[in-house]
Design a protein around this motif. Structure first.
Motif, PDB file in Angstrom:
ATOM      1  N   LYS A  54       0.834  -1.205   0.000  1.00 34.58           N
ATOM      2  CA  LYS A  54       0.000   0.000   0.000  1.00 34.58           C
ATOM      3  C   LYS A  54       0.877   1.268   0.000  1.00 34.58           C
ATOM      4  CE  LYS A  54      -3.172   1.996   3.136  1.00 34.58           C
ATOM      5  NZ  LYS A  54      -3.742   1.828   4.483  1.00 34.58           N
ATOM      6  N   ARG A  55       1.881   1.269   0.862  1.00 35.83           N
ATOM      7  CA  ARG A  55       2.754   2.448   0.939  1.00 35.83           C
ATOM      8  C   ARG A  55       3.579   2.615  -0.346  1.00 35.83           C
ATOM      9  NH1 ARG A  55       4.470   3.724   7.177  1.00 35.83           N
ATOM     10  NH2 ARG A  55       2.628   2.812   8.134  1.00 35.83           N
ATOM     11  N   VAL A  56       4.000   1.483  -0.903  1.00 36.46           N
ATOM     12  CA  VAL A  56       4.765   1.535  -2.154  1.00 36.46           C
ATOM     13  C   VAL A  56       3.883   2.084  -3.282  1.00 36.46           C
ATOM     14  CG1 VAL A  56       5.866   0.110  -3.932  1.00 36.46           C
ATOM     15  CG2 VAL A  56       6.418  -0.267  -1.522  1.00 36.46           C
TER      16      VAL A  56
ATOM     17  N   PRO B 153      18.940   3.626  12.432  1.00 33.90           N
ATOM     18  CA  PRO B 153      19.839   4.612  13.041  1.00 33.90           C
ATOM     19  C   PRO B 153      19.065   5.590  13.942  1.00 33.90           C
ATOM     20  CG  PRO B 153      19.539   5.058  10.684  1.00 33.90           C
ATOM     21  CD  PRO B 153      18.736   3.843  10.989  1.00 33.90           C
ATOM     22  N   ASN B 154      19.732   6.063  14.958  1.00 34.57           N
ATOM     23  CA  ASN B 154      19.192   7.082  15.862  1.00 34.57           C
ATOM     24  C   ASN B 154      17.863   6.681  16.503  1.00 34.57           C
ATOM     25  OD1 ASN B 154      21.346   8.707  14.900  1.00 34.57           O
ATOM     26  ND2 ASN B 154      20.079   9.234  13.128  1.00 34.57           N
ATOM     27  N   GLY B 155      17.696   5.382  16.704  1.00 35.29           N
ATOM     28  CA  GLY B 155      16.494   4.931  17.407  1.00 35.29           C
ATOM     29  C   GLY B 155      15.190   5.165  16.668  1.00 35.29           C
ATOM     30  N   ALA B 156      15.274   5.346  15.355  1.00 29.85           N
ATOM     31  CA  ALA B 156      14.036   5.530  14.578  1.00 29.85           C
ATOM     32  C   ALA B 156      13.178   4.269  14.682  1.00 29.85           C
ATOM     33  CB  ALA B 156      14.379   5.805  13.115  1.00 29.85           C
ATOM     34  N   ASP B 157      11.855   4.446  14.603  1.00 28.85           N
ATOM     35  CA  ASP B 157      11.043   3.228  14.585  1.00 28.85           C
ATOM     36  C   ASP B 157      11.048   2.638  13.173  1.00 28.85           C
ATOM     37  OD1 ASP B 157       8.315   3.801  13.167  1.00 28.85           O
ATOM     38  OD2 ASP B 157       8.699   5.552  14.434  1.00 28.85           O
TER      39      ASP B 157
ATOM     40  N   PHE C  86      11.574   2.736   7.300  1.00 30.39           N
ATOM     41  CA  PHE C  86      11.048   2.177   6.048  1.00 30.39           C
ATOM     42  C   PHE C  86      10.624   3.308   5.115  1.00 30.39           C
ATOM     43  CE2 PHE C  86       7.251   1.307   3.558  1.00 30.39           C
ATOM     44  CZ  PHE C  86       7.588   0.167   2.843  1.00 30.39           C
ATOM     45  N   ASP C  87       9.841   4.248   5.653  1.00 27.27           N
ATOM     46  CA  ASP C  87       9.340   5.361   4.834  1.00 27.27           C
ATOM     47  C   ASP C  87      10.481   6.228   4.308  1.00 27.27           C
ATOM     48  OD1 ASP C  87       6.622   4.793   4.883  1.00 27.27           O
ATOM     49  OD2 ASP C  87       6.290   5.849   6.777  1.00 27.27           O
ATOM     50  N   ARG C  88      11.484   6.464   5.162  1.00 27.77           N
ATOM     51  CA  ARG C  88      12.619   7.292   4.758  1.00 27.77           C
ATOM     52  C   ARG C  88      13.387   6.623   3.616  1.00 27.77           C
ATOM     53  NH1 ARG C  88      17.603   8.463   8.502  1.00 27.77           N
ATOM     54  NH2 ARG C  88      18.804   9.551   6.904  1.00 27.77           N
ATOM     55  N   LEU C  89      13.612   5.309   3.764  1.00 25.83           N
ATOM     56  CA  LEU C  89      14.332   4.587   2.710  1.00 25.83           C
ATOM     57  C   LEU C  89      13.517   4.554   1.412  1.00 25.83           C
ATOM     58  CD1 LEU C  89      15.817   1.627   4.788  1.00 25.83           C
ATOM     59  CD2 LEU C  89      17.077   3.569   3.803  1.00 25.83           C
ATOM     60  N   LEU C  90      12.225   4.422   1.557  1.00 28.12           N
ATOM     61  CA  LEU C  90      11.356   4.409   0.378  1.00 28.12           C
ATOM     62  C   LEU C  90      11.394   5.761  -0.320  1.00 28.12           C
ATOM     63  CD1 LEU C  90       9.039   3.115  -1.348  1.00 28.12           C
ATOM     64  CD2 LEU C  90       7.427   3.965   0.370  1.00 28.12           C
ATOM     65  N   ARG C  91      11.227   6.836   0.439  1.00 30.25           N
ATOM     66  CA  ARG C  91      11.059   8.163  -0.151  1.00 30.25           C
ATOM     67  C   ARG C  91      12.385   8.813  -0.543  1.00 30.25           C
ATOM     68  NH1 ARG C  91       6.297  10.499  -0.082  1.00 30.25           N
ATOM     69  NH2 ARG C  91       4.668   8.984   0.353  1.00 30.25           N
TER      70      ARG C  91
END
Lengths: 403, 403
Positions: free
Chosen positions: B22-24, B347-351, B356-361
């Motif tokens: 869905k996010r993709v 990294p940096n304790g991200a959830d 996932f969203d950061r890597l996607l975007r």
């Protein structure tokens, strides 16, 4: 401390086909020079058709090349196959489905067995008697059958299919929640007309019951007016799940492909059965091999349909040979007109296993004793048209010879 | 009035991979010019090997000729395949099996899902956390999981697999009856040594519990001393069922073939689990397509094994590229040595979902958020080596670029 599913221990040890195999093996050991002809078996013997073979070769080649390789397929089947089923199997019957109502699987036996997962344990199950054993055994395993009293399961409603009612069940006295129907029928070879099926659809709708309709043999229907799908009956989409298979329609017993239709309109017990089955399949199943789905797709091409029809005609000709031959010899014979199964009354009131043994030992023909399908199967044997044509003729002559 | 299996309604609506899809899809709709690289997917991408392709063509031809056509195969698989598994998959490990302990099926997912059929509902189930979702979901469906409290199922024992314990679960405080273990592990990529597995075998034997051992990734083990089968541990035949698959060992994700070992010595809860599973499979399953079983057999020829090894090396090289690349870029990285999975601390304790969203975007790379595998997966993402080598390199560069 682990405990196992206690329901399994209730299942009788002797499975019908295991008992047949045992008796056949004993006879072979005793008289190894005799050549037996299998006439009771439900397995196909004709090879895959040229269209199917060609499609499989093409798909194998695709799988061997990076650019066209396919990994996991969709859990419910590739669109190309679901669309072919929608357009070629249902639309010509006037039945409109969307592809999300069609679930491709590895076999109707798997689906008939697994469908129970989505229902509660306390539903009352009704089956025809005689019946395909998988419907009963899987309900025993899940705990819906009660106990075996030596003849029947205490919590299952048996609907007798007898000579008196033309092997068409009557509406049960107690109201079931889950009703298994199979037309054209295995083992009796009986078929149901639209008005006869409509009775059941109306009954299910009235009582909030679901019909599990096994249409594995629909391709063997030769007479007009016999429905090929329960969805030809108005209202069936609100009360019925339909199982179909490529096993007997295109010789796929060794290829493993089938499909189950769960309409979106089927909402019972407060839930969408389509969603429940979808969840079951996506969690406990991972789709059918790509090569096999391409094989199934090929059955729906113009040439593929012609070839499938030829195979079915071959088997139905065998069924005619058995039916006519044994009828002319004075036996009482049912089925074999809209089904590959012929249901034969044992002569002189013999019980099924005695007649089975007599045919095995005197005619060297292997049959299936009706009693193995349920108490009302007693006094009958099942023959099938799935054998080789020459051997079928010979078997009929041998049977006639010992009558 | 029909009632449905109420346990299904307890399952959370959002399945992990559906949410990812869905996010993709949303991102693609938003920025259609971006080319995404899938690096989280557990599906194979290399074509079937030449030996497998040749065996399938041969089998297809056999199926197209009357003399060599095969209908229904044995429910548990053809002897030729079961013998190959016995001789080529187990004997070299020093594990002696008889072929009636090997059940060929259409997938480890099916078997892991269906195995619950043979156990009582009141058994206590223990799973690793994080975990392959099928173990949990199928126990929810059968009623063994209790209720979902928003994070965990109340009746399931979770065995945390964390950085602190090297992703190897500790023996649970309460005693379970059914213990799911998967080594090499999906999703963490952790593997277990013989002494580590022996702890579990001894524990199960002492408590009368059964271990359901998922060895789907055993072919990816590269280090000495890591057991490929739980039966390398003394006593395991009395307490463990092992699941294996051709999916990841020979690129069969689109071919559908696996097998489950249930030893004759496995007698728990007063019953032979071998007999119970045999009964389950012969009643609700009808075997694997002949062509597919011939394909699986070809994996065990000398040439077939060499080709399978090349494919595995290809994927493990990808795993190394990911592991080394991201480690050198400063990320904390686990797995990828004896498994195709790489488990990366955000990294940096991200959830997980934020990362996932950061890597996607930002990097246009699709991963799998660890939280989808269980509460202890939070703070991790899963990457896999199953992609294309060039794209994998490019994806790693992109990820490093946004760190």
């Amino acid at each position: 401390m682990l405990n196992v599913n206690e329901n399994y221990s209730k299942l009788p040890g002797n499975y019908l086909f295991a008992e047949i195999a045992k008796r056949v093996a004993a006879f072979k050991a005793e008289q190894p020079e005799k050549s037996l002809i299998p006439l009771g078996i439900g397995d196909t013997t004709r090879p895959l058709s040229p269209s199917v073979v060609a499609a499989m070769h093409k798909a194998v080649d695709e799988m061997g090349v990076k650019e066209s390789y396919r990994g996991y397929g969709p859990d419910y089947g590739y669109s190309f196959l679901r669309e072919a089923i929608r357009d070629k199997a249902y639309l010509p019957l006037g039945v409109e489905l969307s592809i999300d109502e069609i679930f491709v699987s590895d076999g109707a036996k798997s689906d008939c067995g697994n469908i129970g997962d989505i229902f509660g344990i306390n539903n009352v199950v009704a089956v025809c008697d005689p019946v395909y054993p998988v419907y009963v055994d899987t309900n025993v395993m899940s705990g819906r059958a009660g106990d075996f009293d030596g003849t029947r399961w205490t919590d299952i409603l048996y609907m007798p299919c007898t000579e008196a009612n033309g092997f068409l069940p009557e509406l049960p006295v107690r109201t079931p929640d889950i009703i298994y129907l199979c037309f054209p029928n295995n083992p009796t070879g009986a078929s149901a007309t639209k008005p006869q099926l409509k009775l059941w659809v109306d009954y299910a709708l009235k009582n909030g019951a679901v019909i599990l309709f096994d249409a594995a043999y629909e391709a063997y229907i030769t007479e007009e007016g016999i429905p090929h799908s329960i969805y030809e009956i108005e209202g069936a989409k609100e009360c019925a799940i339909e199982f179909r298979s490529f096993s007997k329609t295109a010789g796929f017993t060794g290829n493993r492909c089938a499909y189950t239709v769960v309409p979106q309109a089927l909402k019972l017990g407060g839930a969408s059965l389509n969603k429940l089955w979808g969840r079951r399949q996506s969690t406990k199943f991972n789709g059918v091999a790509y090569v096999i789905q391409r094989a199934a797709e090929a059955v729906y091409t113009e040439q593929g349909m012609k070839e499938a029809r030829e195979i079915i005609n071959y088997y139905m000709n065998n069924a005619r040979v058995i039916r006519d031959g044994l009828k002319n010899a004075g036996l009482t014979v049912y089925g074999g007109v809209n089904a590959p199964y012929i249901w034969i009354k044992t002569p002189n009131g013999a019980d099924s296993w005695s007649f089975f043994d007599r045919l095995l030992r005197q005619a060297n023909v292997v049959t299936t004793p009706g009693a193995g399908f349920g108490p009302e199967g007693e006094g009958f044997i099942r023959l099938t048209g799935f054998g080789d044509a020459e051997l079928t003729k010979l078997a009929v002559e041998r049977v006639i010879g010992i009558l």
